[in-house]
Scaffold this motif. Structure first.
Motif, short mmCIF file in Angstrom:
data_model
loop_
_atom_site.label_atom_id
_atom_site.label_comp_id
_atom_site.label_asym_id
_atom_site.label_seq_id
_atom_site.Cartn_x
_atom_site.Cartn_y
_atom_site.Cartn_z
N ALA A 1 0.83 -1.21 0.00
CA ALA A 1 0.00 0.00 0.00
C ALA A 1 0.87 1.26 0.00
N ALA A 2 1.95 1.22 0.79
CA ALA A 2 2.83 2.39 0.87
C ALA A 2 3.53 2.61 -0.47
N ASP A 3 4.05 1.53 -1.05
CA ASP A 3 4.72 1.65 -2.36
C ASP A 3 3.75 2.16 -3.42
N GLY A 4 2.46 1.78 -3.30
CA GLY A 4 1.45 2.23 -4.26
C GLY A 4 0.84 3.57 -3.89
N GLU A 5 1.47 4.29 -2.96
CA GLU A 5 1.04 5.65 -2.58
C GLU A 5 -0.39 5.68 -2.02
N LYS A 6 -0.82 4.57 -1.43
CA LYS A 6 -2.19 4.51 -0.94
C LYS A 6 -2.34 5.10 0.47
N LEU A 7 -1.22 5.20 1.21
CA LEU A 7 -1.32 5.65 2.60
C LEU A 7 -1.43 7.17 2.71
N GLN B 1 6.36 7.86 3.64
CA GLN B 1 7.77 7.52 3.45
C GLN B 1 8.37 6.98 4.75
N LYS B 2 7.94 7.55 5.86
CA LYS B 2 8.43 7.10 7.18
C LYS B 2 8.06 5.66 7.44
N ILE B 3 6.87 5.28 7.00
CA ILE B 3 6.42 3.90 7.20
C ILE B 3 7.29 2.95 6.39
N ILE B 4 7.60 3.35 5.16
CA ILE B 4 8.48 2.50 4.33
C ILE B 4 9.83 2.33 5.03
#
Ligand code: DGT
Ligand code: CA
Ligand code: CA
Ligand code: ZN
Length: 583
Positions: free
Chosen positions: A124-130, A142-145
């Motif tokens: 989800a993070a890589d797909g900019e969903k967050l 980005q912090k989550i990644i």
């Protein structure tokens, strides 16, 4: 099928996480967290305690939790946990391990995007969903990644032996800045815990900018996880995470108290403050009305020292190592805290190795180094013959070594007393590695477990008791044989071991090596309460290890140990007399 103490503690820990995600009352969450902690520090098997019907005697275990323990011991399962898992996906507990993700965010990801695992979160993070979620943005995404990547690199908790020098180095560096007025390590390092989740550092300053800037640009930083005026976090190249907080000197006392913890100690302190009509947080003690609401018009009490915080609440100052809510607050209220042992009380080291077995320095080098560290007497204790991998000494070599030790002792004159000893193996079959007539020729005999560590309780107990009862064995080395990160303590009947050690005047060691710290604090506390003599030794295998003493001291302090419980605080004269009298 039957669950171990550790597995049961893990289940309660996960229940606490799930209840927190579900949004349950914090006291209910804490009750499971504390039960888990309490079980982890037990010195006896839950099965045995349950059979005696004494589960509710354990701190933080009431009827409800006791019934759940019984259920797990009987069935290997817990219905409450299974039901929680139906309600709250278990993967959310793993998600909460990511730095910066607490129960609220875990719940948000789950409810809004149906995310129930770290892998799904990453996708989800890589797909900019967050970024589009309420309260989130590109930056927090980005912090989550980065948090997920850091978690993947992380190998669990760090040893205090690694974390403390690293933390001290950073503190010293920051204290050199002209803006820094004061500084301290806080959190679990300051409490002297065996392992460290992350490092917490506090600096007092009026202007935080230059301090934060220096901190996030240190050479050993792999990435900055946060950079703000009051708090910044970095991950070091070693993987260790460090939190830095900068605050005004006038609030130093409340802040240091708060960030030293432990959480359980803080919760109790806040309750005591409320009993005094005050609300306690990291900033101040603030007067409250009968609804516990802060009276904004009233003057807050600022504390520039921890002493002032405790004093204001009518408590004796509590040393950090005791702040675990294990009776210290009650003792502080009655002004009956122990006078904990300090490094300066130690005048000897009774356990060290040399090139004769697996040590890296000669007898002479160890002696000179101990003299430099101010010891009055030491014992040379190399490994015994059956420990082949450690180049253990045959009887002939042992006696030759004893002769060399005595010669060096003569040369040293009155400067330091060097005694001839051994760290003799308690063999897997329970017998001791040297016969009594050989042991009789030594000044001091240690017996230690190095093999057969997964034997059953009665077997291990019998081996320890046999060693304790031998007329020449003066001390049991690292009695539980635990080693961080992955060797558990042996399973032994500690009540029987402590009773025998007290009766036989056999010393139990607190091994100061940060990978051992054995006896653990809970057992050390039980031991001294049972009248057992203790000794805190480095078990040095090289000169540098002689400086590990501070970790053993901290461990002893966590066990409420005082100088009077520890034989290597005695003068040489007294120690010699004692050896003479018991042999
Ligand atoms: P660690 O890092 O897992 O080895 O253990 P600590 O004790 O260093 O825990 P850490 O770093 O999460 O927090 C440092 C201290 O800050 C902790 O001992 C108590 C305090 N603290 C953290 N969160 C809270 C909180 O939500 N409420 C209160 N009262 N204190 C907290
Ligand atoms: Ca910490
Ligand atoms: Ca922290
Ligand atoms: Zn040793």
């Amino acid at each position: 099928m039957s669950l171990s103490n550790r597995e049961i503690a893990d289940v309660f820990e996960r229940c606490a996480d799930m209840l927190q995600i579900r949004g349950d009352n914090i006291h209910r969450v804490l009750s499971y967290r504390r039960a888990a902690e309490s079980i982890r520090s037990l010195t006896r098997d839950l099965r045995v305690i349950a059979n005696d019907g004494n589960l509710t005697d354990i701190s933080y275990i009431g009827k409800t939790i006791a019934a759940k323990i019984d259920e797990m011991l009987d069935t290997g399962e817990l219905e409450f946990y299974s039901k929680l898992k139906d309600e709250v996906p278990e993967g959310l507990v793993d998600i909460m391990c990511i730095n910066g993700v607490g129960p609220k965010k875990a719940k948000l990801f789950w409810e809004q995007l149906d995310i129930t695992s770290i892998d799904e979160l990453r996708i989800a993070a890589d797909g900019e969903k967050l970024a589009g979620l309420p309260g989130m943005g590109k930056k927090s995404q980005q912090k989550i990644i980065e948090g997920i990547e850091a978690l993947a690199r992380q190998t669990g908790r760090a040893s205090i032996g690694d974390a403390k020098p690293a933390a001290q180095g950073i503190l010293d560096l920051l204290l050199k800045l002209p803006e820094a007025q004061d500084g301290a390590l806080a959190g679990s390092i300051r409490r002297g815990r065996e392992t460290i989740g992350d490092v917490d550092i506090l600096i007092a300053a009026d202007e935080s900018g230059p301090i934060m800037q220096r901190f996030v640009t240190m050479e050993n930083v792999s990435r900055a996880l946060g950079h703000g005026p009051t708090k910044s976090s970095v991950e070091l190249l070693s993987g260790l995470q460090v939190d830095l907080r900068v605050l005004p000197k006038a609030r130093w006392g409340t802040a240091l108290c708060y960030f030293t913890g432990s959480l359980a100690h803080n919760v109790k302190m806040r309750q005591i403050a409320l009993d005094h009509g005050l609300s306690l947080n990291e900033h101040a003690l603030s007067p409250v009305d009968e609804n516990k609401t802060i009276i904004e018009a009233a003057d807050k009490i600022l504390c520039d020292s921890e002493e002032k915080v405790y004093e204001t609440l009518g408590l004796q100052y509590v040393p950090p190592e005791l702040r675990e809510d294990s009776g210290e607050i009650e003792a502080a209220r009655a002004h009956r805290l122990p006078r904990l042992i300090k490094r300066a009380d130690i005048v000897a080291d009774l356990h060290m190795h040399t090139t004769w077995s697996d040590g890296k320095n000669t007898i002479r080098e160890m002696v000179e180094a101990c003299l430099k560290r101010g010891h009055q007497y030491i014992v040379i204790t190399d490994h015994s013959r059956s420990l082949g991998i450690a180049n253990g000494l045959s009887v002939e070599r042992l006696l030759a070594q004893a002769e060399e030790v005595r010669q060096i002792n003569n040369e040293m004159g009155e400067t330091i007393q060097v005694l001839a000893g051994t760290e003799m193996d308690i063999k897997a079959d329970g017998s001791l590695d040297y016969p009594d007539d050989v042991l009789a020729q030594l000044d001091f005999v240690i017996a230690s477990l190095h093999s057969g560590l997964s034997q059953k309780r009665d077997q291990v107990t019998r081996r320890l008791l046999n060693a304790i009862r031998n007329p020449y064995v003066r001390m049991i080395g690292h009695p539980s044989a635990r080693q961080f990160p992955n060797r558990d303590e042996v399973d032994a009947d500690w009540d029987a071991v402590l009773a025998a050690a007290a009766e036989q005047h056999t010393i139990l060691e607190i091994n100061a090596n940060p990978l051992r710290l054995d006896l653990k604090p809970e057992l050390a506390r039980l031991a001294k309460d049972s009248g057992v003599l203790l000794a805190i030794n480095t078990d040095a295998h090289r000169v540098a290890h002689l400086d590990l003493m501070e970790f053993g001291i901290a461990n002893g302090r966590r066990g409420w140990v005082e100088a009077r419980h520890v034989v290597n605080t005695w003068s040489y004269e007294r120690f010699r007399q004692w050896l003479h009298n018991i042999s």
